[in-house]
Design a protein around this motif. Structure first.
Motif, PDB file in Angstrom:
ATOM      1  N   ASP A  64       1.126  -1.049   0.443  1.00 38.15           N
ATOM      2  CA  ASP A  64       0.062   0.020  -0.214  1.00 38.15           C
ATOM      3  C   ASP A  64       0.630   1.526   0.129  1.00 38.15           C
ATOM      4  O   ASP A  64       2.329   1.352   0.300  1.00 38.15           O
ATOM      5  CB  ASP A  64      -0.516  -0.164   1.013  1.00 38.15           C
ATOM      6  CG  ASP A  64      -1.891  -1.466   1.537  1.00 38.15           C
ATOM      7  OD1 ASP A  64      -2.322  -1.233   0.321  1.00 38.15           O
ATOM      8  OD2 ASP A  64      -1.483  -2.084   1.915  1.00 38.15           O
ATOM      9  N   ARG A  94      -0.983  -0.659  -4.327  1.00 36.97           N
ATOM     10  CA  ARG A  94      -2.528  -0.122  -4.444  1.00 36.97           C
ATOM     11  C   ARG A  94      -1.712   1.171  -3.669  1.00 36.97           C
ATOM     12  O   ARG A  94      -1.873   1.594  -2.294  1.00 36.97           O
ATOM     13  CB  ARG A  94      -3.480  -0.828  -3.020  1.00 36.97           C
ATOM     14  CG  ARG A  94      -3.779  -2.146  -3.623  1.00 36.97           C
ATOM     15  CD  ARG A  94      -4.070  -3.016  -3.060  1.00 36.97           C
ATOM     16  NE  ARG A  94      -3.139  -3.179  -1.557  1.00 36.97           N
ATOM     17  CZ  ARG A  94      -1.993  -3.937  -1.337  1.00 36.97           C
ATOM     18  NH1 ARG A  94      -2.151  -5.117  -2.688  1.00 36.97           N
ATOM     19  NH2 ARG A  94      -1.726  -4.231  -0.286  1.00 36.97           N
ATOM     20  N   TYR A  96      -3.511   5.134  -2.580  1.00 35.08           N
ATOM     21  CA  TYR A  96      -4.675   5.803  -2.148  1.00 35.08           C
ATOM     22  C   TYR A  96      -4.108   7.016  -1.440  1.00 35.08           C
ATOM     23  O   TYR A  96      -2.891   7.541  -1.095  1.00 35.08           O
ATOM     24  CB  TYR A  96      -4.787   5.112  -0.287  1.00 35.08           C
ATOM     25  CG  TYR A  96      -5.194   3.961   0.009  1.00 35.08           C
ATOM     26  CD1 TYR A  96      -6.482   3.418  -0.939  1.00 35.08           C
ATOM     27  CD2 TYR A  96      -3.957   2.989  -0.162  1.00 35.08           C
ATOM     28  CE1 TYR A  96      -7.011   2.155  -0.515  1.00 35.08           C
ATOM     29  CE2 TYR A  96      -5.092   1.349  -0.398  1.00 35.08           C
ATOM     30  CZ  TYR A  96      -5.886   1.193  -0.330  1.00 35.08           C
ATOM     31  OH  TYR A  96      -6.231  -0.204  -0.565  1.00 35.08           O
ATOM     32  N   ARG A 103     -12.079  14.830  -5.754  1.00 31.00           N
ATOM     33  CA  ARG A 103     -10.615  14.095  -6.179  1.00 31.00           C
ATOM     34  C   ARG A 103     -10.884  15.237  -7.705  1.00 31.00           C
ATOM     35  O   ARG A 103     -11.470  15.682  -7.820  1.00 31.00           O
ATOM     36  CB  ARG A 103     -11.554  12.288  -6.707  1.00 31.00           C
ATOM     37  CG  ARG A 103     -10.825  11.955  -7.702  1.00 31.00           C
ATOM     38  CD  ARG A 103     -11.429  11.054  -7.974  1.00 31.00           C
ATOM     39  NE  ARG A 103     -10.307  10.093  -8.709  1.00 31.00           N
ATOM     40  CZ  ARG A 103      -9.712   9.044  -8.603  1.00 31.00           C
ATOM     41  NH1 ARG A 103     -10.069   8.778  -8.101  1.00 31.00           N
ATOM     42  NH2 ARG A 103      -9.041   8.319  -9.231  1.00 31.00           N
ATOM     43  N   PRO A 109      -6.736   6.672 -12.319  1.00 31.51           N
ATOM     44  CA  PRO A 109      -7.977   5.306 -12.088  1.00 31.51           C
ATOM     45  C   PRO A 109      -7.078   4.318 -10.808  1.00 31.51           C
ATOM     46  O   PRO A 109      -7.764   4.345 -10.242  1.00 31.51           O
ATOM     47  CB  PRO A 109      -8.725   4.464 -12.977  1.00 31.51           C
ATOM     48  CG  PRO A 109      -7.557   5.113 -14.305  1.00 31.51           C
ATOM     49  CD  PRO A 109      -6.409   6.352 -13.780  1.00 31.51           C
ATOM     50  N   ARG A 110      -6.269   4.565 -11.296  1.00 26.05           N
ATOM     51  CA  ARG A 110      -5.489   3.391 -10.330  1.00 26.05           C
ATOM     52  C   ARG A 110      -5.575   3.810  -8.850  1.00 26.05           C
ATOM     53  O   ARG A 110      -4.535   3.229  -7.382  1.00 26.05           O
ATOM     54  CB  ARG A 110      -3.967   3.198 -10.718  1.00 26.05           C
ATOM     55  CG  ARG A 110      -3.841   2.608 -11.903  1.00 26.05           C
ATOM     56  CD  ARG A 110      -2.400   2.177 -11.588  1.00 26.05           C
ATOM     57  NE  ARG A 110      -1.898   3.390 -12.414  1.00 26.05           N
ATOM     58  CZ  ARG A 110      -0.609   3.750 -13.179  1.00 26.05           C
ATOM     59  NH1 ARG A 110       0.353   1.954 -13.038  1.00 26.05           N
ATOM     60  NH2 ARG A 110       0.159   4.483 -13.088  1.00 26.05           N
ATOM     61  N   ILE A 111      -5.670   5.412  -8.780  1.00 25.81           N
ATOM     62  CA  ILE A 111      -5.756   6.425  -6.798  1.00 25.81           C
ATOM     63  C   ILE A 111      -6.522   6.202  -6.525  1.00 25.81           C
ATOM     64  O   ILE A 111      -7.743   6.737  -7.147  1.00 25.81           O
ATOM     65  CB  ILE A 111      -5.386   7.278  -7.225  1.00 25.81           C
ATOM     66  CG1 ILE A 111      -2.942   7.333  -7.993  1.00 25.81           C
ATOM     67  CG2 ILE A 111      -4.973   8.370  -6.367  1.00 25.81           C
ATOM     68  CD1 ILE A 111      -2.532   9.032  -8.619  1.00 25.81           C
ATOM     69  N   GLU A 112      -7.112   5.359  -5.484  1.00 22.45           N
ATOM     70  CA  GLU A 112      -8.142   5.444  -5.354  1.00 22.45           C
ATOM     71  C   GLU A 112      -8.296   6.698  -3.413  1.00 22.45           C
ATOM     72  O   GLU A 112      -7.278   7.187  -2.934  1.00 22.45           O
ATOM     73  CB  GLU A 112      -8.456   4.301  -3.934  1.00 22.45           C
ATOM     74  CG  GLU A 112      -9.935   4.128  -3.209  1.00 22.45           C
ATOM     75  CD  GLU A 112      -9.848   2.649  -2.958  1.00 22.45           C
ATOM     76  OE1 GLU A 112      -9.666   3.247  -1.782  1.00 22.45           O
ATOM     77  OE2 GLU A 112      -9.334   1.887  -3.539  1.00 22.45           O
ATOM     78  N   TRP A 113      -9.326   7.839  -3.677  1.00 24.10           N
ATOM     79  CA  TRP A 113      -9.588   8.482  -2.967  1.00 24.10           C
ATOM     80  C   TRP A 113     -10.477   8.427  -2.269  1.00 24.10           C
ATOM     81  O   TRP A 113     -10.657   7.975  -1.934  1.00 24.10           O
ATOM     82  CB  TRP A 113     -10.027  10.232  -3.354  1.00 24.10           C
ATOM     83  CG  TRP A 113     -10.122  11.627  -3.759  1.00 24.10           C
ATOM     84  CD1 TRP A 113     -10.672  12.181  -3.444  1.00 24.10           C
ATOM     85  CD2 TRP A 113      -8.923  12.199  -4.336  1.00 24.10           C
ATOM     86  NE1 TRP A 113     -10.481  12.901  -3.299  1.00 24.10           N
ATOM     87  CE2 TRP A 113      -8.917  13.256  -3.968  1.00 24.10           C
ATOM     88  CE3 TRP A 113      -7.647  12.000  -4.551  1.00 24.10           C
ATOM     89  CZ2 TRP A 113      -7.960  14.620  -3.369  1.00 24.10           C
ATOM     90  CZ3 TRP A 113      -6.813  12.845  -4.847  1.00 24.10           C
ATOM     91  CH2 TRP A 113      -7.010  13.874  -4.604  1.00 24.10           C
ATOM     92  N   CYS A 114      -9.689   8.689  -0.994  1.00 22.31           N
ATOM     93  CA  CYS A 114     -10.854   8.515   0.624  1.00 22.31           C
ATOM     94  C   CYS A 114     -10.825  10.156   1.494  1.00 22.31           C
ATOM     95  O   CYS A 114      -9.344  11.084   1.498  1.00 22.31           O
ATOM     96  CB  CYS A 114     -10.060   7.578   1.086  1.00 22.31           C
ATOM     97  SG  CYS A 114      -8.486   6.890   0.970  1.00 22.31           S
TER      98      CYS A 114
END
Ligand SMILES: C[S@@+](CC[C@H](N)C(=O)[O-])C[C@H]1O[C@@H](n2cnc3c(N)ncnc32)[C@H](O)[C@@H]1O
Length: 326
Positions: A64, A94, A96, A103, A109-114
């Motif tokens: 991660d 992964r 983040y 966002r 798109p491989r980057i998750e936004w949280c």
């Protein structure tokens, strides 16, 4: 009239992150100041090497990468691009982005936004210039020697002294930033310690790194460092949403707060940290100029960028707090 006076923590929280707050604006932080991330892609390459090293230490091919205070995702984008050259070909990452702002359109798109760091990650958590934007109270020692909260008026940044500092805030000042006498000021870093400890606690295995303007107990600035930035310039800090509000971080206090995680934390300068990761400002050999003129020019430009990232009196003086976990 009285409720227009607020402590700096609430005032800055509203000004930076409330509706219409400074960090909600579409241009993002890069529209107002340059961090190491924007100064050179060498920074993302160094973080990519650190991620690869962390994966090796964990003995895994799947990690991660959590960027806290990710801006518009610039660092993650740079790290993903730099991974093959950093020895990370085939590493499953992964990614983040932890951000209070939305966002940005067109992000990989491989980057998750949280909104929060995901729980129980294995790999690298990295926070560049995040903690200096975690709002704190400001204390000032009055003529009577008593530390009082500084209150501020949002419309023009005028200040006055409020109630005496008590409880956990007073304890924090006593331990980390004792008064330097009447007129001296301190940013009470307790919310940053707590934010850092929470972030570190999400790393089940690997490394957490906070990079910021920093000071330590032996050398606190006697009048604090709270200031504003707008459009690339330092401005008077007014909590009206029109400028960034930032103050240097008591990284030694954050280190103590995160030290439950395992190995003792390490605190070093960005200069030292980047040297360890292979970034140095040395000039390329002159012989290269005739053997490969284009290569020489590229190497020279890269040396200039490395020099900026590691400069004394500049980005090189930033602190790197490194905390191994699990
Ligand atoms: C100075 S900018 C740094 C951006 C980026 N890391 C860089 O180095 O270019 C600080 C960022 O931290 C974000 N931030 C502040 N507090 C946060 C929090 N609690 N959780 C997530 N992001 C936060 C802000 O929205 C802002 O984008």
């Amino acid at each position: 009239m009285t409720d227009e006076w607020r402590g700096w923590q609430v005032a800055a929280e509203t000004a930076l992150y409330g509706d219409g707050g400074f960090y909600r604006s579409p241009e993002g932080p890069a529209g107002h100041f340059r961090t190491s991330v924007h100064a050179s892609p060498l920074f993302a390459s160094a973080v990519a090497r650190l991620l690869v090293k962390t994966a090796h230490e964990l003995g895994t091919g799947s990690v991660d990468l959590v960027d806290v205070g990710a801006g518009r995702g610039e660092l993650l984008t740079g790290v993903l691009a730099a991974l093959p050259a950093a020895g990370g070909d085939g590493l499953d990452v992964r990614a983040y982005a932890v951000e209070r702002a939305g966002r940005p359109p067109g992000l990989d798109p491989r980057i998750e936004w949280c909104a929060e760091p995901p729980p129980r990650t294995y790999g690298l958590l990295f926070a560049n210039e995040w903690l200096d934007n975690v709002p704190t109270e400001v204390a000032e020692t009055g003529p009577d020697g008593v530390d009082r909260y500084v209150l501020v008026r949002a419309q023009d940044g005028t200040e006055r002294l409020g109630e005496p500092v008590t409880g956990a805030d007073a304890e924090w000042l006593r331990r980390w930033w004792p008064s330097a006498g009447p007129g001296s000021r301190a940013e009470i870093g307790r919310p940053r310690d707590e934010a850092w400890a929470r972030a570190v606690s999400t790393v089940a295995g690997g490394l957490a790194v906070a990079v910021d303007y920093a000071h330590v107990r032996d050398a606190r600035p006697p009048f604090g460092t709270l200031t504003g930035f707008r459009g690339g310039r330092e401005v008077r800090p007014v909590p009206d949403g029109s400028c960034d509000l930032t103050s240097h971080v008591a990284l030694d206090a954050c280190a103590a707060a995160g030290s439950f995680a395992g190995a003792p934390p390490e605190l070093l300068s960005q200069r030292e940290a980047l040297h360890r990761l292979g970034v140095s400002g040395g000039r390329p050999p002159l012989a290269l100029a005739s053997a490969d003129p284009a290569g020489y020019v590229r190497a020279l430009a890269s040396a200039g960028e490395a020099a900026e990232l590691t400069a004394r009196g500049g980005l090189g003086d930033f602190g790197w707090l490194m905390q191994r976990s699990g």
